[in-house]
Design a protein around this motif. Structure first.
Motif, short mmCIF file in Angstrom:
data_model
loop_
_atom_site.label_atom_id
_atom_site.label_comp_id
_atom_site.label_asym_id
_atom_site.label_seq_id
_atom_site.Cartn_x
_atom_site.Cartn_y
_atom_site.Cartn_z
N LEU A 96 0.90 -1.16 -0.09
CA LEU A 96 -0.20 0.14 0.12
C LEU A 96 0.99 1.25 -0.18
O LEU A 96 2.11 1.41 0.62
CB LEU A 96 -0.92 -0.21 1.32
CG LEU A 96 -1.91 -1.11 1.36
CD1 LEU A 96 -2.71 -1.04 2.75
CD2 LEU A 96 -2.53 -1.15 0.27
N ARG A 97 0.37 2.32 -0.73
CA ARG A 97 1.24 3.56 -0.99
C ARG A 97 0.00 4.57 -0.98
O ARG A 97 -0.56 4.40 -1.77
CB ARG A 97 2.17 3.51 -1.89
CG ARG A 97 2.89 4.83 -2.12
CD ARG A 97 4.13 4.82 -2.92
NE ARG A 97 3.93 4.86 -4.22
CZ ARG A 97 4.80 4.48 -5.07
NH1 ARG A 97 6.02 4.42 -4.54
NH2 ARG A 97 4.53 4.54 -6.53
N PHE A 339 5.28 0.18 8.35
CA PHE A 339 4.85 1.56 7.92
C PHE A 339 5.98 2.57 7.69
O PHE A 339 6.90 2.83 8.67
CB PHE A 339 3.74 1.99 8.97
CG PHE A 339 3.06 3.26 8.71
CD1 PHE A 339 2.05 3.20 7.93
CD2 PHE A 339 3.52 4.51 8.96
CE1 PHE A 339 1.31 4.61 7.39
CE2 PHE A 339 3.12 5.73 8.42
CZ PHE A 339 1.76 5.50 7.84
N MET A 340 5.84 3.20 6.69
CA MET A 340 6.82 4.22 6.38
C MET A 340 6.12 5.71 5.90
O MET A 340 5.13 5.74 5.24
CB MET A 340 7.94 4.06 5.01
CG MET A 340 8.67 2.85 5.40
SD MET A 340 10.06 2.62 4.11
CE MET A 340 10.80 4.05 4.50
N GLY A 341 6.97 6.73 6.52
CA GLY A 341 6.44 8.01 6.09
C GLY A 341 7.71 8.79 5.66
O GLY A 341 8.90 8.29 5.83
N LEU A 342 7.47 9.79 4.93
CA LEU A 342 8.49 10.62 4.30
C LEU A 342 8.43 12.31 4.76
O LEU A 342 7.40 12.69 4.63
CB LEU A 342 8.64 10.76 2.78
CG LEU A 342 9.38 11.30 2.08
CD1 LEU A 342 10.98 10.70 2.46
CD2 LEU A 342 9.50 11.13 0.60
N ILE A 343 9.45 12.45 5.49
CA ILE A 343 9.41 13.84 6.08
C ILE A 343 9.63 15.00 5.25
O ILE A 343 8.94 16.00 5.07
CB ILE A 343 10.12 13.98 7.51
CG1 ILE A 343 9.71 12.97 8.42
CG2 ILE A 343 10.05 15.64 8.21
CD1 ILE A 343 10.64 12.84 9.77
N THR A 360 3.51 4.54 3.20
CA THR A 360 3.54 3.23 2.75
C THR A 360 3.11 2.25 3.74
O THR A 360 3.74 2.47 4.95
CB THR A 360 4.79 2.83 1.71
OG1 THR A 360 5.89 2.67 2.83
CG2 THR A 360 4.93 3.61 0.64
N LEU A 361 2.54 1.12 3.36
CA LEU A 361 2.49 -0.01 4.59
C LEU A 361 2.92 -1.07 3.54
O LEU A 361 2.25 -1.71 2.62
CB LEU A 361 1.11 0.03 4.98
CG LEU A 361 0.85 -1.16 5.89
CD1 LEU A 361 1.84 -1.15 7.31
CD2 LEU A 361 -0.69 -1.16 6.36
N PHE A 397 7.96 3.06 11.01
CA PHE A 397 7.36 2.50 12.26
C PHE A 397 7.40 0.87 11.93
O PHE A 397 6.52 0.34 11.34
CB PHE A 397 5.90 2.89 12.70
CG PHE A 397 5.90 4.42 12.92
CD1 PHE A 397 6.78 5.16 13.64
CD2 PHE A 397 4.73 5.20 12.37
CE1 PHE A 397 6.67 6.50 13.81
CE2 PHE A 397 4.67 6.42 12.71
CZ PHE A 397 5.54 7.23 13.32
N GLU A 398 8.14 0.04 12.66
CA GLU A 398 8.21 -1.20 12.45
C GLU A 398 7.48 -1.90 13.44
O GLU A 398 7.82 -1.98 14.56
CB GLU A 398 9.62 -1.78 12.07
CG GLU A 398 9.68 -3.16 11.90
CD GLU A 398 11.09 -3.73 11.04
OE1 GLU A 398 11.68 -3.05 10.67
OE2 GLU A 398 11.16 -4.91 11.09
N SER A 399 6.64 -2.71 13.51
CA SER A 399 5.85 -3.27 14.41
C SER A 399 5.75 -5.04 14.26
O SER A 399 5.59 -5.41 13.16
CB SER A 399 4.33 -2.81 14.64
OG SER A 399 3.59 -3.51 15.57
N SER A 400 5.90 -5.81 15.59
CA SER A 400 5.57 -7.11 15.45
C SER A 400 4.21 -7.58 15.12
O SER A 400 3.79 -8.65 14.89
CB SER A 400 6.27 -7.80 16.63
OG SER A 400 5.61 -7.20 17.79
N LEU A 401 3.26 -6.41 15.38
CA LEU A 401 1.76 -6.80 15.44
C LEU A 401 1.47 -6.70 13.71
O LEU A 401 2.08 -5.84 13.26
CB LEU A 401 0.96 -5.65 15.94
CG LEU A 401 1.37 -5.82 17.51
CD1 LEU A 401 0.63 -4.64 18.63
CD2 LEU A 401 1.05 -7.03 18.23
#
Ligand SMILES: O=C(O)Cc1cc(O)ccc1O
Ligand SMILES: [Fe+2]
Length: 444
Positions: A96-97, A339-343, A360-361, A397-401
């Motif tokens: 997803l983007r 999950f990524m974001g761009l500042i 993006t996810l 944001f990297e998550s184990s969930l």
């Protein structure tokens, strides 16, 4: 930029007294029979009373009125797109983007401008994560917000946040981040169109990661974390609203005074900010692409060793020097959600299509990696020392969930890039067999 004073350090015991009120903090005890200046003592606990000392967080406030002085909470319906329902739309395992999210034109403040993109878990059992985009254009007037469900890691992308907290004032600009922990009351002032990302964790708290063989120094330095100093207003207000997020829903209570009436405080449970430019980047100086965990600024651990509810990872400007190496991120399938974001600037694995203010996810086991152009370019690039662009800053944001998208994230925001998958379609079969029946290396 306002010249607020801060206390440097991470996880320290801090002491702060408004300079005009000496001895507002009791000496040698927390709850004297009468506090100085007629103040009330109030404790805020961010850990069980009985938590081990190393993770026992609490602060003592000396304030004009106890926080308990308010009318009953009523449901609050302001933040239309805040959600903790992870079953609103069917699961979606695709890459997803999102194009940059639109900041609304009509007047909207930080609380009402919270939009939930994805998440997992449950605030009631104190285990989970939620990712929100905040988009606003006006200041919170006569209202304070607090989150009963967990901590908020706030990543401004556009516009600065001038935040009033019970502990004092913090000014956070893009390329800085701040963490406001569970229960801390705050109000956000802005001066124009404002946007950013929030990672909310329902478990424990963020900490700086252990350094292992890196040694005693590296990555984010404790002294670069800044905590505000006591600031207060003794202000009667007819209808000051305290908004609480409790078990995923918002509630509002009216009180006759400002929440920001703490004259002095001491403790180790505090809000803080951090400038991402201070991050000391560590990487391979020989060969191969290191895993992005080397760029972890903060981590909120789960109970499983080494496995995070959220790792906050950045991709800052740096030198890239690895020899005989495909330098951009590798192709990847992960048991974690990314999950990524761009500042600002660009992200090295995707020069096109991923824009500041977008996201993006890549969900658990969803394949992802460099797009065709990036692969083509990096496979043929001359491997000289290369500066990864100044003024660039993306994060993960990297998550184990296993996070699910909300209806807003999937549909209502109308920002999903339906063509995202195309960026990999040109990656062709480069495999060749020699006349001896062996695979051969070819220039791709
Ligand atoms: O772009 C990504 O997906 C993030 C990422 C970066 C990296 O350097 C290595 C692996 C990875 O998942
Ligand atoms: Fe990845």
């Amino acid at each position: 930029m306002p010249e607020y004073k801060y206390l440097p350090g991470f996880g320290s015991e801090f002491v702060s007294e408004h300079p005009n009120y000496p001895d507002a903090l009791p000496k040698g005890q927390n709850t004297p029979q009468k506090c100085a200046y007629g103040l009330y003592a109030e404790q805020l606990n961010g850990a069980a009373f009985t938590a081990p000392r190393i993770e026992n967080f609490r602060t003592w406030f000396y304030r004009i009125r106890p926080s308990a002085v308010h009318k009953p909470f009523q449901p609050y319906n302001g933040a239309k797109f805040l959600s903790n329902n992870w079953d609103e739309v069917p699961p979606n395992p695709n890459q997803l983007r999102w194009n940059p999210f639109d900041i609304p034109g009509e007047k909207i403040d930080f609380v009402d401008g919270l939009h939930t993109v994805c998440g997992a878990g449950d605030a009631k059992s104190r285990h989970g994560i939620a990712i929100h985009i905040y988009m606003c254009n006006s200041s919170m007037e006569n209202r304070a917000f607090y989150n009963s469900d967990g901590d908020l890691l706030i990543v401004p992308q556009e516009g600065a946040l001038d935040i009033v907290t019970e502990f004092g004032r913090i000014y956070v600009e893009p390329n800085e981040i701040c963490v406001i922990q569970q229960g801390m009351r705050f109000a956000v002032n802005v001066t124009g169109p404002t946007r950013g990302y929030i990672c909310e964790v329902y478990n424990g708290h963020f900490k700086i990661p252990d350094l292992g063989p890196i040694g005693a120094n590296g990555l984010a330095f404790p002294r670069d974390f800044l905590t505000p100093t006591a600031w207060f207003e003794d202000r009667d207000v007819e209808n000051f609203q305290v908004i609480s997020k409790f078990q995923g829903s918002l509630f509002s209570a009216s009180q006759n005074h400002s929440s920001f009436d703490v004259v002095a405080w001491h403790g180790n449970y505090v809000p803080y900010k951090y400038n991402l430019a201070n991050f000391m980047v560590i990487n391979s100086v020989s060969f191969d692409h290191c895993d992005p965990s080397i760029f972890t600024v903060l981590t909120c651990p789960s109970l499983r060793p080494g496995t995070a509810i959220c790792d906050f990872v950045i991709f800052p400007p740096r030198w890239s020097v690895q020899e005989n190496t495909f330098r951009p991120p590798y192709y990847h399938r992960n048991c974690m959600s990314e999950f990524m974001g761009l500042i600002q600037g660009r992200y090295e694995a995707k020069e096109g299509g991923f824009f500041p203010g977008g996201a993006t996810l890549h969900s658990i086991m969803t394949p992802h990696g460099p797009d065709y152009d990036c692969f083509d370019q990096a496979s043929n690039a001359k491997l000289e020392p290369q500066r990864i662009a100044e003024g660039t800053q993306s994060f993960m944001f990297e998550s184990s969930l296993s996070m699910a998208t909300t209806k807003w994230g999937q549909e209502t925001c109308n920002k999903l890039d339906q063509q995202y998958y195309e960026c990999w379609q040109k990656l062709k079969n480069n495999f060749r067999i020699s006349s001896y029946g062996r695979a051969v290396m070819l220039d791709v």
